[in-house]
Design an enzyme around this catalytic site. Structure first.
Site, short mmCIF file in Angstrom:
data_model
loop_
_atom_site.label_atom_id
_atom_site.label_comp_id
_atom_site.label_asym_id
_atom_site.label_seq_id
_atom_site.Cartn_x
_atom_site.Cartn_y
_atom_site.Cartn_z
CG ASN A 140 0.02 95.92 80.93
OD1 ASN A 140 -0.16 96.42 79.82
ND2 ASN A 140 1.18 95.42 81.33
CB THR A 153 4.16 100.39 75.64
OG1 THR A 153 2.99 100.97 75.06
CG2 THR A 153 5.25 101.43 75.83
CB SER A 154 3.13 99.20 70.18
OG SER A 154 1.84 99.61 70.63
CG HIS A 210 -5.25 102.45 79.62
ND1 HIS A 210 -4.41 101.99 78.64
CD2 HIS A 210 -5.27 103.79 79.50
CE1 HIS A 210 -3.95 103.03 77.95
NE2 HIS A 210 -4.45 104.13 78.45
CD GLU A 244 7.55 94.85 67.39
OE1 GLU A 244 7.81 94.19 66.38
OE2 GLU A 244 6.45 94.84 67.94
#
Ligand code: BV8
Ligand code: ZN
Length: 263
Positions: free
Chosen positions: A122, A209-210, A139, A236
């Site tokens: 993030n 995080t995906s 990042h 998920e």
């Protein structure tokens, strides 16, 4: 509503939810309590409950552009003003955003552990705002402007930005967000520090995080392959969930306070 004799009425649904939550958290909590070396990796999901749009959630689109399209050198060369409008929009959303219970739970965990490293994808700065200390922003950070010519980095919290695109205060050249764009490599020093933190930890906690964007998406697998216990907390399942030791599905702002609560 309190009635004499002081019988406290619980809404059974919430009660069952809490009991179920406690059950599925008991084992990972014991693992975290026992560990003294912990490394955490977070993504956009931990800031979702602070009102910051995630990348892959339906609200992740800006003016019909996908993040990957705007967060790139090509987009910046093509239209620096458009890219800066996008960052100005994201800074605008983040300016009044407050850390949530998920961020604070990680501060609590850091205070409890002798070795703790927080690696985040993030760029919103909410971990710092919550009080986390040992942070690696892999990042970059949207509140920093880097000169495309002399490389000077300026801390800047102006919302909206006075000038789009902003210019370097030192040499007047074009400024860019001090973030890592798609197609850009992450500085080796940062990758080294992350790998050292993974090498040193006993438990890796992966939150919100995906697991799509590399090299962040491989960090949990590196930890697994080097014999660490990997615990995932995500709304998920993700492509790596089945490869991790434990995957707890739910909101990080609800789960982390229980998971990171010291006995
Ligand atoms: C690089 C900064 C060498 C800027 C970002 C083909 C295959 C593999 C890799 C590549 C490939 N082609 C290109 C690549 C490399 C590319 C990449 O991985 N692309 C992906 C799209 C396939 N990676 C790079 O370019 C990296 N550099 O590899 O250099 C190189 C160079 C050239 C070519 C090849 C290699 C640089 C990547 C860094 C890019 N910069 N951010 C900015 O932010 O503007 S990435 C940015 O997107 C974020 O930082 C983050 O990393 C990513 C978004 O992912 P998440 O944070 O996980 O967010 P997302 O919305 O996806 O998921 C949120 C999750 O939270 C969901 O699962 C959701 O269920 C959950 N959730 C939601 N609410 C909650 C919750 N969980 C808990 N509680 C809640 N309340
Ligand atoms: Zn400059």
């Amino acid at each position: 509503m309190l009635t004499k004799p002081y019988e406290v009425r619980f809404n059974s649904h919430i009660l069952n939810k809490l009991i179920k939550m406690e059950d599925k958290i008991r084992e990972p909590k014991e693992i975290l309590d026992r560990a003294s070396n912990i490394t955490v990796l977070t993504g956009a999901g931990i800031s979702a409950e602070s009102g910051i749009p995630t990348f892959r959630g339906e609200e992740g689109l800006w003016k019909k552009f996908r993040s990957e399209e705007l967060a790139s050198q090509e987009a910046f060369q093509r239209n620096p003003k458009l890219v800066w409008e996008w960052y100005d929009w994201r800074r605008g959303i983040a300016k009044d955003a407050k850390p949530n219970l998920g961020h604070y739970a990680l501060v609590n965990l850091e205070n409890e552990k002798s070795n703790f490293t927080l690696v985040t994808q993030n760029i919103d700065g909410l971990h710092q705002l919550a009080g986390s200390r040992n942070i690696i922003e892999m990042h970059g950070n949207q509140w920093q402007i880097r000169c495309t010519s002399c490389g000077i980095i300026e801390q800047n919290h102006d919302v909206p930005l006075n000038e789009l695109p902003p210019k370097c205060k030192n040499c007047g050249a074009l400024g860019r967000p001090n973030v890592v764009w798609f197609g850009e490599i992450i500085p080796m020093a940062i990758i080294d520090n992350i790998l050292i933190a993974i090498e040193r930890c006993e438990v890796m906690l992966i939150v919100g995080t995906s697991g799509v964007v590399e090299p962040a998406a491989s960090m949990g697998l590196i930890a697994k392959h080097t014999g660490k216990t990997v615990i995932e907390v995500n709304l998920e399942t993700t492509p790596n969930s089945s490869l991790y030791d434990i995957s707890i599905l739910g909101k990080s702002g609800e789960i982390l306070p229980i998971l990171c609560k010291s006995n």
